[in-house]
Write a protein that holds these residues in place. Structure first.
Motif, PDB file in Angstrom:
ATOM      1  N   LYS A 233       0.850  -1.187   0.000  1.00  0.00           N
ATOM      2  CA  LYS A 233       0.000   0.000   0.000  1.00  0.00           C
ATOM      3  C   LYS A 233       0.889   1.241   0.000  1.00  0.00           C
ATOM      4  O   LYS A 233       1.815   1.347   0.801  1.00  0.00           O
ATOM      5  N   LEU A 234       0.618   2.173  -0.902  1.00  0.00           N
ATOM      6  CA  LEU A 234       1.436   3.375  -1.049  1.00  0.00           C
ATOM      7  C   LEU A 234       0.834   4.551  -0.282  1.00  0.00           C
ATOM      8  O   LEU A 234      -0.353   4.837  -0.387  1.00  0.00           O
ATOM      9  N   HIS A 235       1.696   5.244   0.497  1.00  0.00           N
ATOM     10  CA  HIS A 235       1.297   6.449   1.223  1.00  0.00           C
ATOM     11  C   HIS A 235       2.141   7.631   0.727  1.00  0.00           C
ATOM     12  O   HIS A 235       3.366   7.520   0.641  1.00  0.00           O
ATOM     13  N   HIS A 236       1.492   8.741   0.449  1.00  0.00           N
ATOM     14  CA  HIS A 236       2.194   9.984   0.136  1.00  0.00           C
ATOM     15  C   HIS A 236       2.195  10.853   1.402  1.00  0.00           C
ATOM     16  O   HIS A 236       1.131  11.124   1.971  1.00  0.00           O
TER      17      HIS A 236
ATOM     18  N   GLY B  58       5.510  -3.528   5.376  1.00  0.00           N
ATOM     19  CA  GLY B  58       5.297  -3.825   3.965  1.00  0.00           C
ATOM     20  C   GLY B  58       4.768  -2.650   3.167  1.00  0.00           C
ATOM     21  O   GLY B  58       4.888  -2.635   1.935  1.00  0.00           O
ATOM     22  N   ASP B  59       4.174  -1.659   3.836  1.00  0.00           N
ATOM     23  CA  ASP B  59       3.672  -0.478   3.130  1.00  0.00           C
ATOM     24  C   ASP B  59       4.828   0.297   2.492  1.00  0.00           C
ATOM     25  O   ASP B  59       5.985   0.189   2.912  1.00  0.00           O
ATOM     26  N   THR B  60       4.493   1.086   1.491  1.00  0.00           N
ATOM     27  CA  THR B  60       5.460   1.939   0.804  1.00  0.00           C
ATOM     28  C   THR B  60       5.152   3.401   1.105  1.00  0.00           C
ATOM     29  O   THR B  60       3.983   3.792   1.148  1.00  0.00           O
ATOM     30  N   VAL B  61       6.210   4.186   1.328  1.00  0.00           N
ATOM     31  CA  VAL B  61       6.052   5.607   1.659  1.00  0.00           C
ATOM     32  C   VAL B  61       6.817   6.452   0.654  1.00  0.00           C
ATOM     33  O   VAL B  61       7.986   6.174   0.350  1.00  0.00           O
ATOM     34  N   ARG B  62       6.152   7.479   0.154  1.00  0.00           N
ATOM     35  CA  ARG B  62       6.789   8.440  -0.758  1.00  0.00           C
ATOM     36  C   ARG B  62       6.680   9.822  -0.127  1.00  0.00           C
ATOM     37  O   ARG B  62       5.583  10.328   0.105  1.00  0.00           O
ATOM     38  N   PHE B  63       7.817  10.435   0.167  1.00  0.00           N
ATOM     39  CA  PHE B  63       7.824  11.786   0.727  1.00  0.00           C
ATOM     40  C   PHE B  63       7.759  12.812  -0.396  1.00  0.00           C
ATOM     41  O   PHE B  63       8.420  12.673  -1.433  1.00  0.00           O
ATOM     42  N   VAL B  64       6.960  13.856  -0.172  1.00  0.00           N
ATOM     43  CA  VAL B  64       6.761  14.902  -1.159  1.00  0.00           C
ATOM     44  C   VAL B  64       6.998  16.247  -0.473  1.00  0.00           C
ATOM     45  O   VAL B  64       6.421  16.501   0.601  1.00  0.00           O
TER      46      VAL B  64
ATOM     47  N   VAL C 160      13.144   8.473  -3.701  1.00  0.00           N
ATOM     48  CA  VAL C 160      12.892   7.028  -3.687  1.00  0.00           C
ATOM     49  C   VAL C 160      11.601   6.718  -2.937  1.00  0.00           C
ATOM     50  O   VAL C 160      11.086   7.542  -2.173  1.00  0.00           O
ATOM     51  N   ASP C 161      11.090   5.525  -3.176  1.00  0.00           N
ATOM     52  CA  ASP C 161       9.974   5.006  -2.387  1.00  0.00           C
ATOM     53  C   ASP C 161      10.560   4.144  -1.270  1.00  0.00           C
ATOM     54  O   ASP C 161      11.381   3.254  -1.515  1.00  0.00           O
ATOM     55  N   TYR C 162      10.132   4.407  -0.047  1.00  0.00           N
ATOM     56  CA  TYR C 162      10.636   3.682   1.110  1.00  0.00           C
ATOM     57  C   TYR C 162       9.658   2.581   1.503  1.00  0.00           C
ATOM     58  O   TYR C 162       8.454   2.698   1.275  1.00  0.00           O
TER      59      TYR C 162
END
Length: 216
Positions: A87-90, A206-212, A124-126
């Motif tokens: 699951k991707l979180h911004h 397991g989740d994915t985090v993208r910082f903006v 990057v995606d963490y």
């Protein structure tokens, strides 16, 4: 089961450990996340606790521990490496200044401009490897090598809630105000932990985090 160790811990815990193989087979983490999701769906466990390269499952009924050990082994062998969907979180971040007290020092130590530091941290995606330290505190792997720094030699007594920080090969978000020894780059308004919420913790292993970078 050539790439995992499955053993009993006490009377009611089963440990699944891939530490010996994770360096050569990094996708084993994805398989661990898929196994955790499967274990979470069962009502046979009190808790399922992931770590950096292992999962510990605590059984409600210790009399079935040997039976469940075998079931877990069989399930592991059936799982595909890419069977887990992340699951991707911004997460938007205010970098530097009043929001990140160590931002300037980190840039200087790493010989980066402020723009380069932000660009690297958001490039990057963490992935959430495991939870710890505080409720909702997620250890995020994938930090670019150019940003690796050891933890502070002397922790500070108060890190503001929502602080974005780096240490060693990880980045993280402090879910609440606390002492801490990581380098503070910025701050987010996102809520990482809410005891009144149904999900409680925003991020899960397991989740994915993208910082903006947050626009002014």
């Amino acid at each position: 089961m050539t790439n995992v160790s499955c053993y009993l811990l006490g009377e009611r815990a089963i440990v699944i450990d891939v530490a010996c193989h994770i360096a050569t087979q990094p996708k084993l983490n994805q398989k661990l996340f898929a196994l955790k999701k499967w274990l979470d769906s069962s009502d046979a466990f009190i808790d399922v606790v992931p770590a950096m390269s292992s999962i510990t499952a605590y059984l409600i009924n210790p009399e079935k521990i040997k039976q469940w050990q075998q079931v877990i082994v069989e399930k592991w062998n059936d799982l595909e490496m890419d069977s887990f969907e992340s699951k991707l979180h911004h997460i938007s971040v205010n970098y530097g200044g009043e929001f990140g007290q160590d931002f300037g020092d980190v840039a200087n130590r790493l010989a980066l401009t402020h723009e380069q530091l932000i660009r690297l941290h958001t490039s990057v995606d963490y992935q959430v490897q495991f939870m710890g330290f505080l409720p909702g505190f997620a250890y995020l792997s994938g930090l670019p090598a150019q940003l690796h720094l050891p933890r502070k030699s002397t922790p500070i007594t108060h890190v503001p809630k929502g602080s974005i920080a780096i240490a060693d090969s990880y980045t993280a978000v402090y879910p609440c105000g606390s002492p801490g020894g990581w380098h503070l780059l910025g701050q987010t308004d996102s809520t990482l932990f809410d005891a009144e919420s149904e999900s409680v913790c925003l991020l899960q292993p397991g989740d994915t985090v993208r910082f903006v970078e947050k626009s002014c």
